[in-house]
Design an enzyme around this catalytic site. Structure first.
Site, short mmCIF file in Angstrom:
data_model
loop_
_atom_site.label_atom_id
_atom_site.label_comp_id
_atom_site.label_asym_id
_atom_site.label_seq_id
_atom_site.Cartn_x
_atom_site.Cartn_y
_atom_site.Cartn_z
N GLU A 193 26.28 33.93 62.54
CA GLU A 193 27.67 34.09 62.97
C GLU A 193 28.40 35.25 62.30
OE1 GLU A 193 28.52 29.42 64.13
OE2 GLU A 193 29.41 30.25 62.32
N GLU A 277 22.57 26.72 67.31
CA GLU A 277 23.52 25.81 66.67
C GLU A 277 24.49 25.26 67.71
OE1 GLU A 277 27.03 26.04 63.40
OE2 GLU A 277 25.13 26.96 62.79
#
Length: 727
Positions: A193, A277
């Protein structure tokens, strides 16, 4: 003709009996009357229809120190927890595990120690992540292993993560995984991320290939915003980027799936799509069925062939962020051995016990139910197959008829069902008659059907009852004669930012704890100063003390009434701390975290209620407030001094070497855990030593030093090398 009529009659009779049998069984478990089923939906399954390779389902371990308390569980409970998550045909039976490659910095709940604190440092016994992977693979050798870094030490790239330093850092980690633990990664991400850099996967691919990791696939770029797949079009035009990235990956595909154009480009490049995720932040059975719905829809809507959810085992303190809802099992009471299986675990089981990595999604066997819900069909390399169904969005019963074609087994299918009343219960099996069987599906239920056998609802008897954190508590750290056997981490401490490790005392008089990170890591989340916590967030009046050794330029302290460690993306706590620096300046500080979140005030609802009731002060503005400062004589570096915080109602007293030096009145926080903190001082980060950590009642005598409970054992062999010889 009569024989044909007879065969048709018996086939219809069999279908009717199967449907009636399910209707009877389902009505027994339904508390209220359900409307009549709608029209039958027909699904044709063909063993030769082809389809994408199934790359597994599972969970993330990490993205925060998500299982830090699991390592402290006694046996047999520690092994029971691991069995329930990782053992095939028992509990969740996940087939894919993604771990955080620890990097010294906070990455949600806390931080985990890196294998390379500095450029010239290398240690493959730190932390518990190696142990988790060992235990998972021991139970399921077919499980895939994957990972990525959230944070990294500050020396890596001198703050620029997208660097050759990082590629080398990853390779060093994989070499330790291979040479010390005998394990191999199947894939590795670029970074969790934190954006996109096209040169990095090329750099990493070259480094992996040069060091014997040709089989480790790179997935990229593991972001979650709306532009997370923008890089895919550039892969088409850049052959080196296309060759480097083996798997197209991103997060939260349920919210923002790849567009048809992205799926088409992925197919033309022969690149699978992975969800690295997914997030299911729900409670109870709603969490379990939403996990199955998420797995189904990730394939049906996004073409994702591997899906992992954040996260697996909640071995964290209850007051930490995300301490319950995403996980499948709560393991937050190692001092009692108590743990709790959440309904979510059985959502994973509906996939994990009926599929294996390397199976195939069947074309034509996956889709939406007309009455609400979804289904997928997966086929083994042989002729076995499984169908996984969820009806979360259905409002009435519905019927689905499967027509089984060539290449698929004709034998009986086992049937397992979960609903809000009971989870993962075996039903009466079904046998196709002339290749056909029909099911009546209840709304808000999960079904798994399979020609495989051996499934079970694993459980253990006599789980110990939960107990409060042991109080009083006295930790001298001398019990850890071989720190690396414990991953250098003592029992029950949870590092929230940076790393507190068991080391030799500087005077060589036994063991102690030290904050070992001297420069700010390249953290995934904005950070506070280094600190670690332990205890019970319901403690009110008590005292916490520790001996502190300050190096030149250091500052350090003890913390108390810590009731919050940040929301998950920032680690500023709420509580109090008594700080001492190497020139004798001592301060008592109120830490009010980030203050009230006006967009999500429910996160501070308890504090706001206490304020309204006149039982607490206002912390809505956040930040720090110095409640008092004093100069203490005869304090200098390279000396041991005792710091103590005493809480009695609204009276807070700071003591140095058992002498009261500061007393203040403050009513903002009335309860919370204990902790240790290293400050900045005159350095970027202080690296002080702590010993003889004592938490007790105000008038209690000093107890005997704490020791391991029966069954509490190290996580690593004492013969495990810290640094392999190849280095």
């Amino acid at each position: 003709m009569n024989l044909m009529r007879s065969a048709i009659f018996h086939a219809l009779l069999s279908i009717l009996c199967c449907t009636v049998l399910y209707g009877q069984q389902q009505s027994e478990n339904t508390a209220k009357a359900i409307p009549e089923p709608a029209a039958v939906q027909v699904v044709e399954l063909k063993g030769d229809a082809g389809g994408k390779r199934f790359d597994g389902i599972g969970a993330v371990n990490g993205g925060g120190a998500t299982s830090v308390l699991l390592k402290d569980y006694p046996e047999p409970q520690r092994s029971q927890i691991l069995d329930l998550v990782y053992k095939p045909m028992f509990g969740a039976s996940v087939s894919a595990l993604l771990v955080e490659i620890p990097g010294d910095g906070n990455s949600t709940q806390g931080s985990m120690p890196s294998h390379m604190h500095t450029r010239n440092d290398l240690n493959y016994s730190r932390g518990y992540t190696w142990w988790i992977m060992q235990e998972a693979k021991k139970r399921n050798p077919d499980m895939t292993l994957d990972g990525a870094a959230w944070s990294a030490p500050g020396w890596v790239g001198k703050g620029n993560f997208w660097s050759q330093d990082t590629a080398d850092y990853y390779v060093n980690w994989l070499q330790g995984l291979r040479s010390v633990y005998g394990l191999e990664f199947d894939a590795i991400g670029c970074r969790n991320e934190k954006g996109v850099d096209y040169e990095f996967p090329k750099m990493l691919r070259a480094s992996l290939d040069a060091n014997g990791f040709n089989k480790v696939q790179i997935h990229a770029f593991d972001n979650w915003p709306a532009n997370k797949f923008d890089f895919v079009k550039d892969m088409v035009a850049d052959d080196k980027l296309r060759d480097a990235i083996g798997i197209i990956s991103a997060h939260t595909l349920l919210k923002i799936p790849p567009s048809p154009e992205v799926r088409d480009m992925a197919a033309k490049m022969n690149k699978p799509i992975w969800n690295t995720e997914e997030h299911i932040y729900l409670k109870g059975f709603d969490c379990a069925i939403s996990i199955v719905k998420g797995f189904n829809e990730n394939y049906i809507q996004s073409g994702a062939t591997r899906i992992v959810n954040w996260y697996d085992i909640a071995g964290v303190y209850p007051m930490e962020p995300y301490s319950e809802d995403p996980s499948m099992l709560l393991a937050r009471s190692p001092w009692s051995g108590n743990y709790e299986v959440r309904e979510a675990l059985w959502g994973y089981a509906h996939y994990g016990q009926f599929t294996k990595v390397g199976w195939q999604y069947l074309n034509g066997g996956c889709g939406d139910l007309t009455g609400g819900g979804s289904y997928v069909t997966l086929k083994s390399p042989g002729d076995d197959y499984s169908v996984i169904i969820e009806t979360k969005d259905a409002t009435a019963p519905q019927q689905i008829r499967f027509q089984i074609g060539g290449g698929l087994s004709a034998k009986e299918l086992c049937v397992w069902r979960s609903n809000a009343t009971e989870q993962f219960v075996k039903q009466v099996g079904v046998t196709p008659v002339n290749g056909v069987f029909t099911l009546t599906l209840d709304p808000n239920s999960i079904y798994s059907l399979s020609t495989t056998t051996g499934q079970q609802k694993g459980s253990f008897d006599n789980i110990p009852p939960a107990k409060s954190f042991p109080f009083p508590y006295y930790e001298t750290f001398d019990e850890y004669s071989d720190p690396k056997a414990y991953g250098y981490l003592p029992r029950y401490t949870a590092d929230i930012a940076e790393v507190f490790e068991i080391v030799d005392r500087p005077d060589q008089k036994g063991k102690c704890l030290r904050q070992v990170i001297s420069e700010h890591p390249n953290s995934w989340a904005p950070e506070y100063m280094p600190y670690t916590v332990l205890g019970d967030d319901q403690w009110t009046d008590y005292e916490v003390s520790a001996d502190v050794y300050l190096n030149p330029g250091d500052s350090a302290g003890v913390m108390g009434r810590v009731n919050n460690v940040g929301p998950g993306f920032r680690s500023i706590p709420k509580g109090y701390w008594l700080a001492l620096d190497d020139n004798g300046q001592c301060s008592l500080v109120l830490i009010k975290g980030l203050g009230l979140n006006k967009k999500k005030p429910e996160g501070d609802a308890e504090q706001q209620a206490l304020i309204k009731a006149g039982k607490a002060g206002d912390d809505s503005k956040g930040g720090e407030k110095v409640l008092g400062t004093v100069q203490v004589p005869d304090i200098g570096p390279n000396q041991w001094h005792n710091l103590k915080l005493r809480f009695e109602g609204t009276t807070i007293t700071g003591l140095v070497d058992d002498k009261p030096i500061l007393t203040v009145t403050d009513n903002v926080y009335h309860r919370g855990m204990a902790g240790l903190r290293a400050g900045g001082g005159k350095k970027e980060l202080s690296t002080p030593y702590f010993d003889n950590l004592l938490i007790k009642g105000l008038s209690d005598p000093i107890p005997q030093p704490s020791s391991g409970l029966p069954g509490q054992s190290p996580i690593y062999s004492t013969s495990t090398p810290t640094n392999p010889s190849y280095r």
